[in-house]
Structures are given as structure tokens and as C-alpha cells.
Design an enzyme around this catalytic site. Structure first.
Site, PDB file in Angstrom:
ATOM      1  N   TRP A 116       0.978  -1.102   0.304  1.00 24.51           N
ATOM      2  CA  TRP A 116       0.483  -0.465  -0.384  1.00 24.51           C
ATOM      3  C   TRP A 116       0.595   1.424   0.144  1.00 24.51           C
ATOM      4  O   TRP A 116       1.866   1.224   0.363  1.00 24.51           O
ATOM      5  CB  TRP A 116      -0.690  -0.255   1.282  1.00 24.51           C
ATOM      6  N   ASP A 166      -0.188  11.677   0.398  1.00 25.59           N
ATOM      7  CA  ASP A 166      -1.423  12.673   0.744  1.00 25.59           C
ATOM      8  C   ASP A 166      -2.283  11.857   1.010  1.00 25.59           C
ATOM      9  O   ASP A 166      -2.403  10.554   1.079  1.00 25.59           O
ATOM     10  CB  ASP A 166      -0.994  13.826  -0.338  1.00 25.59           C
ATOM     11  N   GLU A 169      -3.422   8.785  -1.683  1.00 26.85           N
ATOM     12  CA  GLU A 169      -2.221   8.154  -1.055  1.00 26.85           C
ATOM     13  C   GLU A 169      -1.343   8.453  -2.625  1.00 26.85           C
ATOM     14  O   GLU A 169      -1.171   7.197  -3.061  1.00 26.85           O
ATOM     15  CB  GLU A 169      -2.967   5.961  -1.606  1.00 26.85           C
ATOM     16  N   GLU A 325     -18.379   6.126  -2.248  1.00 26.85           N
ATOM     17  CA  GLU A 325     -17.315   7.145  -2.622  1.00 26.85           C
ATOM     18  C   GLU A 325     -17.493   8.037  -4.002  1.00 26.85           C
ATOM     19  O   GLU A 325     -16.682   8.803  -3.034  1.00 26.85           O
ATOM     20  CB  GLU A 325     -16.048   5.973  -2.758  1.00 26.85           C
TER      21      GLU A 325
END
Length: 374
Positions: A116, A166, A169, A325
Site C-alpha cells: 500500500w 497525500d 495515497e 465513495e
């Protein structure tokens, strides 16, 4: 302009409280989205802090407190790593990015083993800020989180000047203004709320002022905040520095110019894009970002604009009352939409952060219908 009927908003607020509280883990962790493949099994400090703030504003006192208990558990569990990071920074040999703390943890507080874009500082400031807000709102004793707050303050003071990923990502090579805003808000709130005391509180207040000064020195172009140092573009996350974080005064020239720039570049009919170069799922509009912009407008005194943004965010709910989202009605990069669907499946829905921001903006505008028992 299409306005969401009040009865529908009431139902959505009830549904949002239920989504957040029923999906919350027994130890307080909030799943970002329970079914989305890339988010399943993880809780972000940043997302979770804003979820807790929305829950707290809607009267879900026990839920928010449980999340901050989880934050404290996670930070204390990794206290030795923080000590190592702080010592290395003090010695002038900062640890590499892959040794820094991650943006997200598994529900049990572990680091996780998925690849990640992990090194992000914003969540460590945001959980401090949100815990302080929650304590002030409901008279909660902050002492239960003081040990973790002290570790977090030390971590932020040692590392805030570093580039990192940020909110989205992305761009680990840059220093992001929204990240610094979260850091400044957390440092100041921890000191002012009593989360930390004594010399550490003094250092936190001084650190917050240094971060604010750096934002104003290097993060402003043409009178408004910008996405990162050296950029001229805006990012919708900058709205949060005006409200709810309160790092930039909504009535100031900088606050007003930032509001105008974010609206002009990123708002379309009440929906707000992340940034103009966005390609994630084609670069749609995000309900939670409409709510952040709405909070900033509310702080400036423009409640009509805030209500318009809330109405649009509420209008994105599915027939089952869940909020996504992002939505695809106006894509900045439609040619990139399918590649993300192929990679991770449909857009995350429900996204707890979206539900929380609708609750938070509704509370700000006085449209929440009262508190739920703690």
C-alpha cells in the site's frame, strides 16, 4: 437545482448513523468500506477520525469514544517504533519511508501485509484533532488518550517536514498542504484540550505555529492554498483546512480565495472532484468532498451554498440508503474508469467516510434531529 426533500434527508441521517455504528468493530475500529476489495479489513486513522467526528456531531458519543480508544491502542502498540523514528530524526539520520508509521492498520492494530501507499502523516494529526473536538463537544475526559497523544505529538514534531503520500495515497515525493493542515490542527488541539501538558504542550503549540507559517510561506499561490509546495493547482481536501479543522480562518482573504478556487476548479452542480488531474475510477465527484466544501462555506457564513452541497451529497444515496465513495455522472478522465473496475471492482459503497461527512454537515446546519444515547 434539485433539492433533496427533508424527509429523505432525515431517513438518510438515520441510515448513516446505523451504517457507522453497526459496521464499527467491537474494539472501536471503523472499516473504510466493508466490501470493497482494496479497503476490506483495514481502518485508516484519517478516514476514521473524520468518521468519528461525524458520529460525535450526530450524538453517537460511545461510538466516537470507542474509535479514539482504538487509536490509542494502535499508537501505544507501536510506541517503540515511534521512539526509534524520533531518535533517528534527532540524530540527523531519519528512517526511510518504509520504516515510518502507516496510514492504515488492520482492525486488531497490526501493520498488515498488503502492499500500500502507506507513509502518510495526516491521520496522526487528524485523530488528535478529532479526539479533542469530541471531548469538548461531550465533556469526555481526555486522560484516557494522553499516553498515545504524547507519542503522536513526538512523532509529528519529529517528522512533519518530510514529504509523504497525500490523502489520496499519491505523490509521496511532495509536501502536501492538506497534510500539513491536519498536522497543525492536531498539534494545536492536543495542547489546547489537555491531551498533552507541560513541556510537550508548549512544544506542540509552537510546532503548530511553525506548520501554519510554513503553509502560508510555501503553500499559497495567487492568494489561495495549493495542492503541494511548488504546485499551482488546488485539491478539494484543502477545504478541510477552513472547516472543520479551522487552520485557516474562513473570513480571511486566504480562506475566501481558497473557497473560490476550489469551487471554480472542482465543483460541478454541487458535486466536488478531488483534483483536475484525477484518473481514479475516471475521476468522479465525491459526496464527502461536497460536505467538506459545505462546511467551509458554512464557516464563511454562506449557509445557502452549504445546504446546496449537502443536498447534492445526499442525492447520491442508493435506494438502500448507502453512500458511495464517488459517482460517475461527470468524469474528468472517463477513459480510465474501466481499468479501476477491472482492478478492484465497482466503486466502494457504502463508504463510511461519506456517511460521516453528511452527518457532520447536517449537524453544522442544524438538520440533525437530536442525539442518540451514548
Amino acid at each position: 437545482m434539485t433539492t433533496t426533500p427533508r424527509v429523505d434527508l432525515d431517513a438518510l441521517l438515520d441510515r448513516s448513523r446505523a451504517v457507522i455504528t453497526t459496521l464499527q468493530q467491537p474494539n472501536g475500529a471503523y472499516p473504510a468500506s466493508p466490501t470493497f476489495s482494496a479497503y476490506r479489513g483495514y481502518c485508516w486513522l484519517r478516514d476514521g477520525a473524520f468518521i468519528a467526528d461525524g458520529a460525535s456531531a450526530a450524538g453517537e458519543v460511545a461510538s466516537a469514544s470507542a474509535f479514539f480508544d482504538w487509536c490509542a491502542m494502535v499508537v501505544e502498540r507501536h510506541g517503540s517504533r515511534i521512539d526509534e523514528i524520533v531518535a533517528a530524526a534527532a540524530a540527523g539520520a531519519p528512517l526511510p519511508d518504509d520504516r515510518m508509521l502507516p496510514a492504515r492498520f488492520t482492525f486488531d492494530g497490526s501493520l498488515g501485509d498488503d502492499d500500500w501507499w502507506d507513509f502518510q502523516l495526516d491521520g496522526y494529526g487528524t485523530w488528535l484533532w478529532a479526539a479533542a473536538e469530541h471531548a469538548a463537544r461531550h465533556g469526555v475526559d481526555v486522560g484516557r488518550w494522553s499516553a498515545a497523544a504524547a507519542l503522536t505529538i513526538d512523532y509529528l514534531l519529529s517528522s512533519w517536514q518530510r514529504p509523504c503520500f497525500d490523502w489520496w495515497e499519491e505523490h509521496s515525493e511532495e509536501v502536501h498542504v492538506s497534510t500539513l493542515g491536519c498536522v497543525a490542527a492536531g498539534l494545536a488541539a492536543a495542547a489546547d484540550s489537555g491531551l498533552v501538558s507541560g513541556d510537550r504542550a508548549l512544544r506542540a503549540r509552537a510546532g503548530a505555529e511553525r506548520v501554519r507559517a510554513r503553509i502560508e510561506q510555501s503553500g499559497v499561490v495567487d492568494g489561495h492554498l495549493v495542492k503541494w509546495f511548488g504546485s499551482t493547482a488546488v485539491d478539494a481536501s484543502l477545504s478541510a483546512l477552513i472547516a472543520p479543522l479551522g487552520v485557516i480562518d474562513a473570513s480571511s482573504d486566504l480562506g475566501a480565495a481558497t473557497l473560490r478556487a476550489v469551487s471554480a476548479d472542482l465543483e460541478v452542480d454541487g458535486g466536488v472532484h478531488r483534483f483536475l488531474a484525477d484518473t481514479f475510477y475516471g475521476g468522479g465527484r465525491w459526496p464527502l468532498l461536497s460536505c467538506f466544501l459545505g462546511l467551509a462555506y458554512a464557516a464563511s457564513g454562506d449557509r445557502d451554498s452549504a445546504q446546496r452541497l449537502l443536498d447534492w451529497a445526499a442525492s447520491t444515496a442508493t435506494d438502500e440508503g448507502t453512500l458511495p465513495e464517488q459517482v460517475a455522472g461527470h468524469l474528468l478522465s472517463p477513459e480510465h474508469q474501466q481499468e479501476w473496475i477491472d482492478r478492484w471492482g465497482p466503486v466502494a459503497n457504502p463508504l463510511l467516510w461519506s456517511h460521516a461527512m453528511v452527518l457532520r454537515l447536517a449537524a453544522e446546519l442544524g438538520t440533525n434531529r437530536g442525539e442518540v444515547a451514548a
